[in-house]
Design a protein around this motif. Sequence first.
Motif, mmCIF file in Angstrom:
data_model
loop_
_atom_site.group_PDB
_atom_site.id
_atom_site.type_symbol
_atom_site.label_atom_id
_atom_site.label_comp_id
_atom_site.label_asym_id
_atom_site.label_seq_id
_atom_site.Cartn_x
_atom_site.Cartn_y
_atom_site.Cartn_z
ATOM 1 N N VAL A 103 42.865 14.779 -45.826
ATOM 2 C CA VAL A 103 43.528 13.900 -46.798
ATOM 3 C C VAL A 103 42.745 13.857 -48.113
ATOM 4 O O VAL A 103 43.317 13.949 -49.195
ATOM 5 C CB VAL A 103 43.687 12.483 -46.205
ATOM 6 C CG1 VAL A 103 44.212 11.510 -47.231
ATOM 7 C CG2 VAL A 103 44.583 12.515 -44.980
ATOM 8 N N LEU A 104 41.437 13.754 -48.000
ATOM 9 C CA LEU A 104 40.611 13.655 -49.202
ATOM 10 C C LEU A 104 40.644 14.943 -50.008
ATOM 11 O O LEU A 104 40.664 14.918 -51.235
ATOM 12 C CB LEU A 104 39.171 13.287 -48.829
ATOM 13 C CG LEU A 104 39.021 11.920 -48.177
ATOM 14 C CD1 LEU A 104 37.603 11.712 -47.685
ATOM 15 C CD2 LEU A 104 39.440 10.826 -49.134
ATOM 16 N N GLY A 105 40.647 16.075 -49.324
ATOM 17 C CA GLY A 105 40.723 17.351 -50.026
ATOM 18 C C GLY A 105 42.021 17.492 -50.798
ATOM 19 O O GLY A 105 42.048 18.058 -51.891
ATOM 20 N N ALA A 106 43.097 16.960 -50.242
ATOM 21 C CA ALA A 106 44.385 16.996 -50.938
ATOM 22 C C ALA A 106 44.394 16.038 -52.120
ATOM 23 O O ALA A 106 45.096 16.259 -53.102
ATOM 24 C CB ALA A 106 45.510 16.644 -49.968
ATOM 25 N N THR A 107 43.607 14.987 -52.020
ATOM 26 C CA THR A 107 43.553 13.984 -53.084
ATOM 27 C C THR A 107 42.685 14.452 -54.244
ATOM 28 O O THR A 107 42.977 14.164 -55.387
ATOM 29 C CB THR A 107 43.005 12.648 -52.521
ATOM 30 O OG1 THR A 107 43.811 12.267 -51.411
ATOM 31 C CG2 THR A 107 43.044 11.553 -53.545
ATOM 32 N N GLY A 108 41.604 15.164 -53.927
ATOM 33 C CA GLY A 108 40.718 15.685 -54.969
ATOM 34 C C GLY A 108 39.264 15.473 -54.610
ATOM 35 O O GLY A 108 38.922 14.626 -53.791
ATOM 36 N N TRP A 109 38.409 16.282 -55.223
ATOM 37 C CA TRP A 109 36.983 16.231 -54.890
ATOM 38 C C TRP A 109 36.345 14.910 -55.273
ATOM 39 O O TRP A 109 35.421 14.444 -54.609
ATOM 40 C CB TRP A 109 36.248 17.404 -55.531
ATOM 41 C CG TRP A 109 36.702 18.685 -54.916
ATOM 42 C CD1 TRP A 109 37.534 19.608 -55.482
ATOM 43 C CD2 TRP A 109 36.426 19.142 -53.590
ATOM 44 N NE1 TRP A 109 37.776 20.630 -54.581
ATOM 45 C CE2 TRP A 109 37.107 20.364 -53.424
ATOM 46 C CE3 TRP A 109 35.677 18.648 -52.534
ATOM 47 C CZ2 TRP A 109 37.056 21.096 -52.250
ATOM 48 C CZ3 TRP A 109 35.614 19.374 -51.366
ATOM 49 C CH2 TRP A 109 36.301 20.580 -51.234
ATOM 50 N N ALA A 110 36.804 14.309 -56.339
ATOM 51 C CA ALA A 110 36.276 13.001 -56.732
ATOM 52 C C ALA A 110 36.543 11.967 -55.641
ATOM 53 O O ALA A 110 35.752 11.042 -55.436
ATOM 54 C CB ALA A 110 36.881 12.552 -58.050
ATOM 55 N N ALA A 111 37.652 12.145 -54.914
ATOM 56 C CA ALA A 111 37.989 11.219 -53.828
ATOM 57 C C ALA A 111 36.927 11.256 -52.736
ATOM 58 O O ALA A 111 36.575 10.226 -52.160
ATOM 59 C CB ALA A 111 39.362 11.563 -53.252
#
Length: 177
Positions: free
Chosen positions: A119-127
């Motif tokens: 989920v976090l990878g889909a959201t973005g590295w900053a996530a």
Amino acid sequence: MRQPGWGAVVSVGLLWSLVAWFGGPWWWLPVPLAVVAFAVPLTVVDLRERRLPDALTLRAYPIFAAALAFAAIEGGAELLWGALLGGLVFGGLHAVTHRVIPHALGAGDVKLAGSLGLVLGATGWAAMVAVVVIAAVVSAVLGVFARIRGSPTWEDGVPHGPGLLIATSLVTLFPSQ
């Protein structure tokens, strides 16, 4: 494992209402709904029993993958590539930490980190960075409360799962922030 009670069911329902109310793109909605659906019972069990059961952590993988596949219909294939890489990186970092410092994280935390990494990878590295920071703060707060209460069940440390789950729920609710 004692099953989370009606309070957990009601909490999921209330949190789903909040997720729907906060909005966001229609195609992203299944992702925070899925995260919240797992976050509540996993948090309850980890706080109560100091473990993250396979019955929930392993089931999160196909559910999160399905939610992300739905989101990728509109969000694009790069969303799925980011999810795959995020699962490998976030889960891998937790696996290495568990291997090097076994008392810092349990095996359940590692299994959970892999699915949350999707989920976090889909959201973005900053996530991912935000989740690491927020999870550390939540764990520190739990540690302070445990010390104040003199909790004998947490003498060997504080559960890390609730911090990861709360942080990931927040990040997926506000993915562009």
